[in-house]
Design a protein around this motif. Sequence first.
Motif, PDB file in Angstrom:
ATOM      1  N   UNK A   1      13.682  -0.424  -3.855  1.00  0.00           N
ATOM      2  CA  UNK A   1      14.460  -0.291  -5.081  1.00  0.00           C
ATOM      3  C   UNK A   1      14.750  -1.642  -5.733  1.00  0.00           C
ATOM      4  N   UNK A   2      15.370  -1.575  -6.873  1.00  0.00           N
ATOM      5  CA  UNK A   2      15.539  -2.680  -7.801  1.00  0.00           C
ATOM      6  C   UNK A   2      16.098  -3.955  -7.165  1.00  0.00           C
ATOM      7  N   UNK A   3      15.442  -5.080  -7.503  1.00  0.00           N
ATOM      8  CA  UNK A   3      15.873  -6.436  -7.152  1.00  0.00           C
ATOM      9  C   UNK A   3      15.967  -6.701  -5.651  1.00  0.00           C
ATOM     10  N   UNK A   4      15.278  -5.912  -4.860  1.00  0.00           N
ATOM     11  CA  UNK A   4      15.201  -6.225  -3.427  1.00  0.00           C
ATOM     12  C   UNK A   4      14.213  -7.365  -3.219  1.00  0.00           C
ATOM     13  N   UNK A   5      14.403  -8.070  -2.096  1.00  0.00           N
ATOM     14  CA  UNK A   5      13.559  -9.227  -1.812  1.00  0.00           C
ATOM     15  C   UNK A   5      13.043  -9.157  -0.382  1.00  0.00           C
ATOM     16  N   UNK A   6      11.726  -9.175  -0.235  1.00  0.00           N
ATOM     17  CA  UNK A   6      11.081  -9.170   1.075  1.00  0.00           C
ATOM     18  C   UNK A   6      10.426 -10.536   1.246  1.00  0.00           C
ATOM     19  N   UNK A   7      10.918 -11.307   2.196  1.00  0.00           N
ATOM     20  CA  UNK A   7      10.451 -12.679   2.341  1.00  0.00           C
ATOM     21  C   UNK A   7       9.100 -12.756   3.056  1.00  0.00           C
TER      22      UNK A   7
ATOM     23  N   UNK B   1       0.840  -1.203   0.000  1.00  0.00           N
ATOM     24  CA  UNK B   1       0.000   0.000   0.000  1.00  0.00           C
ATOM     25  C   UNK B   1       0.872   1.249   0.000  1.00  0.00           C
ATOM     26  N   UNK B   2       0.453   2.242  -0.773  1.00  0.00           N
ATOM     27  CA  UNK B   2       1.088   3.570  -0.777  1.00  0.00           C
ATOM     28  C   UNK B   2       2.609   3.477  -0.919  1.00  0.00           C
ATOM     29  N   UNK B   3       3.063   2.693  -1.878  1.00  0.00           N
ATOM     30  CA  UNK B   3       4.498   2.452  -2.011  1.00  0.00           C
ATOM     31  C   UNK B   3       4.943   2.524  -3.465  1.00  0.00           C
ATOM     32  N   UNK B   4       6.253   2.628  -3.640  1.00  0.00           N
ATOM     33  CA  UNK B   4       6.869   2.623  -4.966  1.00  0.00           C
ATOM     34  C   UNK B   4       7.752   1.387  -5.057  1.00  0.00           C
ATOM     35  N   UNK B   5       7.438   0.518  -5.992  1.00  0.00           N
ATOM     36  CA  UNK B   5       8.123  -0.761  -6.137  1.00  0.00           C
ATOM     37  C   UNK B   5       8.878  -0.764  -7.467  1.00  0.00           C
ATOM     38  N   UNK B   6      10.190  -0.902  -7.401  1.00  0.00           N
ATOM     39  CA  UNK B   6      11.030  -0.831  -8.592  1.00  0.00           C
ATOM     40  C   UNK B   6      11.082  -2.170  -9.324  1.00  0.00           C
ATOM     41  N   UNK B   7      11.906  -2.229 -10.348  1.00  0.00           N
ATOM     42  CA  UNK B   7      12.028  -3.415 -11.192  1.00  0.00           C
ATOM     43  C   UNK B   7      12.581  -4.607 -10.409  1.00  0.00           C
ATOM     44  N   UNK B   8      12.026  -5.774 -10.697  1.00  0.00           N
ATOM     45  CA  UNK B   8      12.582  -7.015 -10.186  1.00  0.00           C
ATOM     46  C   UNK B   8      12.420  -7.249  -8.697  1.00  0.00           C
ATOM     47  N   UNK B   9      11.527  -6.543  -8.034  1.00  0.00           N
ATOM     48  CA  UNK B   9      11.319  -6.703  -6.589  1.00  0.00           C
ATOM     49  C   UNK B   9      10.409  -7.901  -6.327  1.00  0.00           C
ATOM     50  N   UNK B  10      10.741  -8.668  -5.280  1.00  0.00           N
ATOM     51  CA  UNK B  10       9.921  -9.810  -4.885  1.00  0.00           C
ATOM     52  C   UNK B  10       9.397  -9.608  -3.465  1.00  0.00           C
TER      53      UNK B  10
ATOM     54  N   UNK C   1      17.835  -7.608   1.138  1.00  0.00           N
ATOM     55  CA  UNK C   1      17.056  -8.791   1.477  1.00  0.00           C
ATOM     56  C   UNK C   1      16.514  -8.642   2.888  1.00  0.00           C
ATOM     57  N   UNK C   2      15.204  -8.736   3.029  1.00  0.00           N
ATOM     58  CA  UNK C   2      14.558  -8.706   4.339  1.00  0.00           C
ATOM     59  C   UNK C   2      14.125 -10.138   4.647  1.00  0.00           C
ATOM     60  N   UNK C   3      14.718 -10.687   5.693  1.00  0.00           N
ATOM     61  CA  UNK C   3      14.501 -12.103   5.983  1.00  0.00           C
ATOM     62  C   UNK C   3      13.102 -12.376   6.531  1.00  0.00           C
ATOM     63  N   UNK C   4      12.704 -13.624   6.390  1.00  0.00           N
ATOM     64  CA  UNK C   4      11.379 -14.078   6.776  1.00  0.00           C
ATOM     65  C   UNK C   4      11.006 -13.633   8.200  1.00  0.00           C
ATOM     66  N   UNK C   5       9.828 -13.003   8.311  1.00  0.00           N
ATOM     67  CA  UNK C   5       9.310 -12.602   9.612  1.00  0.00           C
ATOM     68  C   UNK C   5       9.900 -11.336  10.193  1.00  0.00           C
ATOM     69  N   UNK C   6      10.806 -10.678   9.494  1.00  0.00           N
ATOM     70  CA  UNK C   6      11.442  -9.466  10.021  1.00  0.00           C
ATOM     71  C   UNK C   6      10.483  -8.281   9.982  1.00  0.00           C
TER      72      UNK C   6
END
Length: 342
Positions: A292-298, A270-279, A313-318
């Motif tokens: 930003x680009x190619x970041x990963x939020x588990x 919500x209310x966010x800017x998501x760059x290319x290749x983000x998961x 990389x934001x690890x699971x449950x963080x």
Amino acid sequence: MEKRLLGVIDATAFHEGLQELTLHRSPAAIPFGGRYRLIDFVLSNMVNSGIQSVAIFPKYQYRSLMDHLGSGRNWDLNRKRDGLFFFPSPRLDHPVTGVGPLDHFAANIDFFKRSEQEYTLITNACTIFNTHFFPVLEWHIASGCDITAIRKGGVSLGMYLLKTSLLRELIETRHETGYLSVRDAATDPNSPLSLCSYPYEGYAAMIDSVDTYFSASMDLFEPEVWNQLFPRERPILTKVKDEPPTRYAREAYVHNTMVANGGLIEGTVENSIIARGVKIGKGAVVRNCIIMQKSKIEENCIVEGAILDKDVKVERGAHIKASGKKPYVVRKGTVQGAWMNS
């Protein structure tokens, strides 16, 4: 107009307030709006105004800037004559004092001597705006001014228009006048030159700190701001990347968000800017963020009020949450876990 106006982009500035985003890049190369870089705005404005010769003067951490700009093909500046020119600073220890560093220009004086354009537009690389420069040139010529500064609400936007011959004179006489930059000449109350101001009425944001960067990014959600920055007749051009559209899982929920290509969203955004290749994984919640680009939020993460630089990389449950109005910045390529509060 293209034969009358030379574009010069000063990318030498160092802003202490942007340090968290400029450890590995020039301020001009900071990502903005999910798919752009800050320099894209002024460079696109020049191209949309018919300027066919643009010189860029960088200083710090400019590898990513050169990679982004390449030959200038995406801006139609890969030309046999004129086109895009790149002049890195020969002196890394020399302080930057203002827009249009005359010592840096002096090291490349031959470029200005060979330029056929009668007038030169000098700008910074970190202002978000969209305009056509032809009315500025017409106003400058009609007013008979030596230097015209573009201002909004009386505040300089760090953009100056003058004759190319006068610019060469300022470069050659800098030791006698004491001017270290074009800005010095344009703001000297005792200058023998005639100094004028052109009032700019549209949206403009000068990015010189993390706070101004975050605020300008959130402004993109205002329809009036969006319409001023991205009109069809003056598109903001950027480096083209051939990527598939972002995929959305069945359980994904996305609201009031800008999403670029090549990503995967399975959680809530919500209310966010998501760059290319983000998961963004299942059960994850992202609110009021710039990712930003190619970041990963588990899976099952909560990220609120944060700026995640590239390859984070934001690890699971963080949980990452800003306390107060100032965004929490996660630097490029880092791994985050557990609770993180600014």
